[in-house]
Scaffold this motif. Structure first.
Motif, PDB file in Angstrom:
ATOM      1  N   SER A  97      -5.748   0.670 -11.235  1.00 31.97           N
ATOM      2  CA  SER A  97      -5.443  -0.761 -11.265  1.00 31.97           C
ATOM      3  C   SER A  97      -5.702  -1.344 -12.653  1.00 31.97           C
ATOM      4  O   SER A  97      -4.902  -2.138 -13.171  1.00 31.97           O
ATOM      5  CB  SER A  97      -6.290  -1.494 -10.220  1.00 31.97           C
ATOM      6  OG  SER A  97      -5.970  -2.864 -10.187  1.00 31.97           O
ATOM      7  N   GLY A  99       3.820  -6.379  -1.046  1.00 33.18           N
ATOM      8  CA  GLY A  99       3.978  -5.137  -1.794  1.00 33.18           C
ATOM      9  C   GLY A  99       5.366  -5.046  -2.377  1.00 33.18           C
ATOM     10  O   GLY A  99       6.210  -5.928  -2.180  1.00 33.18           O
ATOM     11  N   THR A 135       2.298   2.953   1.827  1.00 31.28           N
ATOM     12  CA  THR A 135       1.561   1.779   1.369  1.00 31.28           C
ATOM     13  C   THR A 135       1.108   0.915   2.537  1.00 31.28           C
ATOM     14  O   THR A 135       1.723   0.918   3.603  1.00 31.28           O
ATOM     15  CB  THR A 135       2.421   0.917   0.421  1.00 31.28           C
ATOM     16  OG1 THR A 135       3.693   0.695   1.031  1.00 31.28           O
ATOM     17  CG2 THR A 135       2.613   1.590  -0.905  1.00 31.28           C
ATOM     18  N   GLY A 143      -4.875   6.602  -5.999  1.00 32.91           N
ATOM     19  CA  GLY A 143      -4.674   5.175  -6.245  1.00 32.91           C
ATOM     20  C   GLY A 143      -3.411   4.836  -7.012  1.00 32.91           C
ATOM     21  O   GLY A 143      -3.298   3.741  -7.562  1.00 32.91           O
ATOM     22  N   CYS A 144      -2.448   5.754  -7.067  1.00 31.57           N
ATOM     23  CA  CYS A 144      -1.180   5.464  -7.735  1.00 31.57           C
ATOM     24  C   CYS A 144      -0.606   4.182  -7.149  1.00 31.57           C
ATOM     25  O   CYS A 144      -0.697   3.946  -5.948  1.00 31.57           O
ATOM     26  CB  CYS A 144      -0.232   6.639  -7.551  1.00 31.57           C
ATOM     27  SG  CYS A 144       1.294   6.484  -8.482  1.00 31.57           S
ATOM     28  N   ARG A 145       0.024   3.347  -8.006  1.00 25.62           N
ATOM     29  CA  ARG A 145       0.414   2.038  -7.515  1.00 25.62           C
ATOM     30  C   ARG A 145       1.623   1.461  -8.222  1.00 25.62           C
ATOM     31  O   ARG A 145       2.082   1.961  -9.247  1.00 25.62           O
ATOM     32  CB  ARG A 145      -0.749   1.051  -7.629  1.00 25.62           C
ATOM     33  CG  ARG A 145      -1.187   0.765  -9.049  1.00 25.62           C
ATOM     34  CD  ARG A 145      -2.540   0.067  -9.044  1.00 25.62           C
ATOM     35  NE  ARG A 145      -3.539   0.903  -8.395  1.00 25.62           N
ATOM     36  CZ  ARG A 145      -4.492   0.424  -7.584  1.00 25.62           C
ATOM     37  NH1 ARG A 145      -4.596  -0.868  -7.338  1.00 25.62           N
ATOM     38  NH2 ARG A 145      -5.353   1.235  -7.031  1.00 25.62           N
ATOM     39  N   HIS A 163       4.841   1.664 -12.523  1.00 28.25           N
ATOM     40  CA  HIS A 163       4.432   2.644 -11.511  1.00 28.25           C
ATOM     41  C   HIS A 163       3.628   3.733 -12.215  1.00 28.25           C
ATOM     42  O   HIS A 163       4.147   4.425 -13.081  1.00 28.25           O
ATOM     43  CB  HIS A 163       5.664   3.261 -10.826  1.00 28.25           C
ATOM     44  CG  HIS A 163       5.323   4.388  -9.887  1.00 28.25           C
ATOM     45  ND1 HIS A 163       6.079   5.546  -9.801  1.00 28.25           N
ATOM     46  CD2 HIS A 163       4.306   4.542  -9.002  1.00 28.25           C
ATOM     47  CE1 HIS A 163       5.555   6.342  -8.890  1.00 28.25           C
ATOM     48  NE2 HIS A 163       4.476   5.764  -8.399  1.00 28.25           N
ATOM     49  N   HIS A 176       6.481   4.181   0.405  1.00 29.76           N
ATOM     50  CA  HIS A 176       6.055   3.808  -0.955  1.00 29.76           C
ATOM     51  C   HIS A 176       7.224   3.820  -1.917  1.00 29.76           C
ATOM     52  O   HIS A 176       7.060   3.515  -3.096  1.00 29.76           O
ATOM     53  CB  HIS A 176       4.940   4.724  -1.443  1.00 29.76           C
ATOM     54  CG  HIS A 176       5.387   6.042  -2.007  1.00 29.76           C
ATOM     55  ND1 HIS A 176       6.288   6.868  -1.366  1.00 29.76           N
ATOM     56  CD2 HIS A 176       5.048   6.689  -3.157  1.00 29.76           C
ATOM     57  CE1 HIS A 176       6.480   7.956  -2.096  1.00 29.76           C
ATOM     58  NE2 HIS A 176       5.744   7.882  -3.182  1.00 29.76           N
ATOM     59  N   GLU A 178       0.900  -6.375  -6.475  1.00 27.38           N
ATOM     60  CA  GLU A 178       0.368  -5.032  -6.733  1.00 27.38           C
ATOM     61  C   GLU A 178       0.034  -4.364  -5.400  1.00 27.38           C
ATOM     62  O   GLU A 178      -0.557  -5.000  -4.523  1.00 27.38           O
ATOM     63  CB  GLU A 178      -0.897  -5.123  -7.603  1.00 27.38           C
ATOM     64  CG  GLU A 178      -1.511  -3.781  -7.950  1.00 27.38           C
ATOM     65  CD  GLU A 178      -2.749  -3.917  -8.839  1.00 27.38           C
ATOM     66  OE1 GLU A 178      -3.463  -2.914  -8.985  1.00 27.38           O
ATOM     67  OE2 GLU A 178      -3.007  -5.029  -9.355  1.00 27.38           O
ATOM     68  N   ASN A 179       0.444  -3.145  -5.223  1.00 25.64           N
ATOM     69  CA  ASN A 179       0.083  -2.397  -4.014  1.00 25.64           C
ATOM     70  C   ASN A 179      -0.043  -0.920  -4.357  1.00 25.64           C
ATOM     71  O   ASN A 179       0.585  -0.454  -5.296  1.00 25.64           O
ATOM     72  CB  ASN A 179       1.098  -2.611  -2.895  1.00 25.64           C
ATOM     73  CG  ASN A 179       2.494  -2.154  -3.261  1.00 25.64           C
ATOM     74  OD1 ASN A 179       3.082  -2.638  -4.225  1.00 25.64           O
ATOM     75  ND2 ASN A 179       3.055  -1.235  -2.515  1.00 25.64           N
ATOM     76  N   HIS A 180      -0.886  -0.203  -3.603  1.00 27.50           N
ATOM     77  CA  HIS A 180      -1.112   1.195  -3.969  1.00 27.50           C
ATOM     78  C   HIS A 180      -0.987   2.142  -2.787  1.00 27.50           C
ATOM     79  O   HIS A 180      -0.990   1.751  -1.626  1.00 27.50           O
ATOM     80  CB  HIS A 180      -2.456   1.382  -4.688  1.00 27.50           C
ATOM     81  CG  HIS A 180      -3.677   0.988  -3.909  1.00 27.50           C
ATOM     82  ND1 HIS A 180      -3.917  -0.283  -3.458  1.00 27.50           N
ATOM     83  CD2 HIS A 180      -4.768   1.722  -3.533  1.00 27.50           C
ATOM     84  CE1 HIS A 180      -5.089  -0.325  -2.853  1.00 27.50           C
ATOM     85  NE2 HIS A 180      -5.617   0.869  -2.864  1.00 27.50           N
ATOM     86  N   HIS A 181      -0.832   3.417  -3.144  1.00 24.61           N
ATOM     87  CA  HIS A 181      -0.723   4.504  -2.178  1.00 24.61           C
ATOM     88  C   HIS A 181      -1.633   5.631  -2.660  1.00 24.61           C
ATOM     89  O   HIS A 181      -2.405   5.440  -3.578  1.00 24.61           O
ATOM     90  CB  HIS A 181       0.733   4.969  -2.042  1.00 24.61           C
ATOM     91  CG  HIS A 181       1.436   5.204  -3.342  1.00 24.61           C
ATOM     92  ND1 HIS A 181       2.086   4.191  -4.033  1.00 24.61           N
ATOM     93  CD2 HIS A 181       1.604   6.309  -4.092  1.00 24.61           C
ATOM     94  CE1 HIS A 181       2.621   4.682  -5.134  1.00 24.61           C
ATOM     95  NE2 HIS A 181       2.321   5.970  -5.205  1.00 24.61           N
TER      96      HIS A 181
END
Length: 466
Positions: free
Chosen positions: A310, A366, A358, A147-149, A254, A393, A333-336
């Motif tokens: 998050s 994003g 992403t 869930g890194c974002r 990040h 990403h 906010e967006n995550h990978h």
């Protein structure tokens, strides 16, 4: 070498015959370990032998740990044919990442895939790999930092405020951010709802990490994780953020799920490798069926870790907003490093893994960062079916961390920062801008995937380190 360790010493502590012994001796001959006393060196090697998964991401000990990871009986065969997949900026992607993606496209559970232009070699899936699987989830297809974002806050302060208040903003960053494993806030937000989630009671591996998760809430990891002040430049009037075209002060962060996500990834990768033995080139792609108890456990734990990541970002931006005395005009906010249950173009339901990629479904907002001296881009997804509704990403690494440390000097890094008017707090040569691909080239290779709404240019960057 002064510790005088030989192969027989390693055999006595349980090292098996094979490449692991030679690789361990090679590492011990390197400068950082030459002067380590024999007892300490053997104690460390015993730890690596007993729990190699803990060291597979360690820059120095990775070659040893990889040889020591248990090799189960190989009774799950790969498909002989590589399923076709789309590569964005193919000439821009290193061979190792393409080979890894080729292997992933041979898995019997694979339905579809794509490779983003920031792709580079990783574990399991390459960084920048997108894989759609049939009713199964691959822990290393998600990755270690679950869930890194990215998270961006845009404030009603002019870009000029950044230059006028550099000293004050620098102080705000230092006082309101924490990095790595040693820094934590003395006053922690223990009221955050994430800490009351039932998964922390019901899933053993999450329960064991709850105390650490409480302490690390609102902090950032090491490596390429950062919090930074910069200039937001909105260029598209129809940006979906209700922001007029113009420049603003922004805060960009990040980071991911900290120790919680890493422990979940390690635990369930071990489970998957035991239940799903694969050939050596595919062993990190072991999967868990979502019809199994273990698969359902991992899915719940993965979602917990993603929501925890998050919550960390929300706490970072809450602290920064409070310190500035400003409420954000807009946030993105967006995550990978995650897996989503999605419907593919043919109507089939799939588990879509985006490791270092992403979501870019139609209308999805994003931010895709560059480096500490290169702009990031605020984007809106175009819903491209061949990319599985995905985009890059970030810029993606051009040099590994070891290569960057060996090829880039402190003087070169300082000149680069000065030329771009960037102040760096912490950080290291492994994160120098020269270690990354050109973000503009990356964006050029994914014009059909995202529309650019604006940019974020870093000016004061805080990372792990002194």
């Amino acid at each position: 070498m002064s510790n005088q360790i030989r192969g027989n010493d390693l055999r006595k502590i349980g090292f098996p015959e094979g490449p692991a012994i030679g690789r361990a001796l090679d590492v011990l001959a390197q400068k950082p370990f030459k002067k380590m006393d024999k007892g300490s060196a053997l104690a460390l090697l015993k730890q690596i032998k007993d729990d190699p998964f803990k060291y597979v991401r360690d820059e120095n000990w990775r070659p040893v740990a990889e040889e020591l990871v248990p090799q189960p009986a190989r009774d799950v065969a790969l498909n002989p044919a590589i399923k076709d997949y789309r590569r964005y900026g193919n000439d821009f992607i290193e061979d190792g990442a393409r080979r890894q993606m080729d292997v992933a496209m041979q898995l019997p559970i694979t339905l579809d895939g794509a490779l983003m232009p920031d792709a580079h070699q990783g574990y399991g899936l390459p960084i920048g790999g997108v894989l759609a699987a049939d009713n199964a989830v691959i822990p290393y297809g998600v990755g270690m930092d679950i869930g890194c974002r990215m998270a961006l806050s845009v404030f009603e302060l002019p870009a000029a405020y950044l230059e006028q208040s550099r000293q004050e903003l620098r102080k705000l960053l230092l006082e309101n951010t924490r990095f790595g494993n040693k820094e934590v806030f003395q006053k922690i937000n223990t009221d955050d709802p994430i800490l009351d989630r039932p998964e922390f009671r019901e899933i053993a591996v999450a329960r064991q990490k709850r105390d650490a998760a409480v302490k690390q809430l609102g902090s950032s990891g090491s490596g390429n994780h950062f919090v930074e002040f910069g200039v937001v430049d909105i260029t598209d009037p129809a940006n979906g953020l209700r922001l007029p075209v113009g420049q603003y002060l922004g805060v960009l962060s990040h980071s991911g799920s900290r120790g919680l996500g890493a422990t979940i990834a390690q635990h369930y990768t071990k489970v998957a490798m035991d239940k799903c033995p694969l050939p050596p080139q595919a062993r990190h792609l072991a999967w868990l069926s979502l019809d199994s108890q273990e698969g359902q456990e991992y899915w719940a734990a993965m979602n917990l870790a993603g929501d925890y990541a998050s919550a960390c970002h929300h706490d970072i931006h809450r602290r920064m907003s409070k310190a500035l005395g400003e409420k954000p005009l807009a946030q993105v906010e967006n995550h990978h490093n995650f897996a989503w249950k999605e419907t593919l173009a043919d109507g089939c339901t799939a588990i879509v893994h985006r490791k270092g990629a992403t979501p870019a479904g139609a209308g999805v907002l994003g931010i895709i960062p560059g480096s500490m001296t290169a702009p990031g881009f605020i984007v809106r997804g175009r819903g491209e079916r061949e990319s599985l509704n995905s985009a890059s990403h970030g810029a993606g690494r051009r040099l590994s961390r070891t290569q960057a440390k060996n090829q880039i000097t402190q003087g070169e890094l300082r000149r680069e920062l000065k030329d771009h008017g960037v102040e760096l707090l912490g950080g290291g040569l492994d994160e120098a801008p020269a270690a990354y691909k050109d973000i503009r080239q990356v964006m050029a290779h994914q014009r059909e995937l995202v529309d650019v709404l604006g940019s974020f240019t870093p000016k004061i960057v805080r990372m792990d380190g002194a």
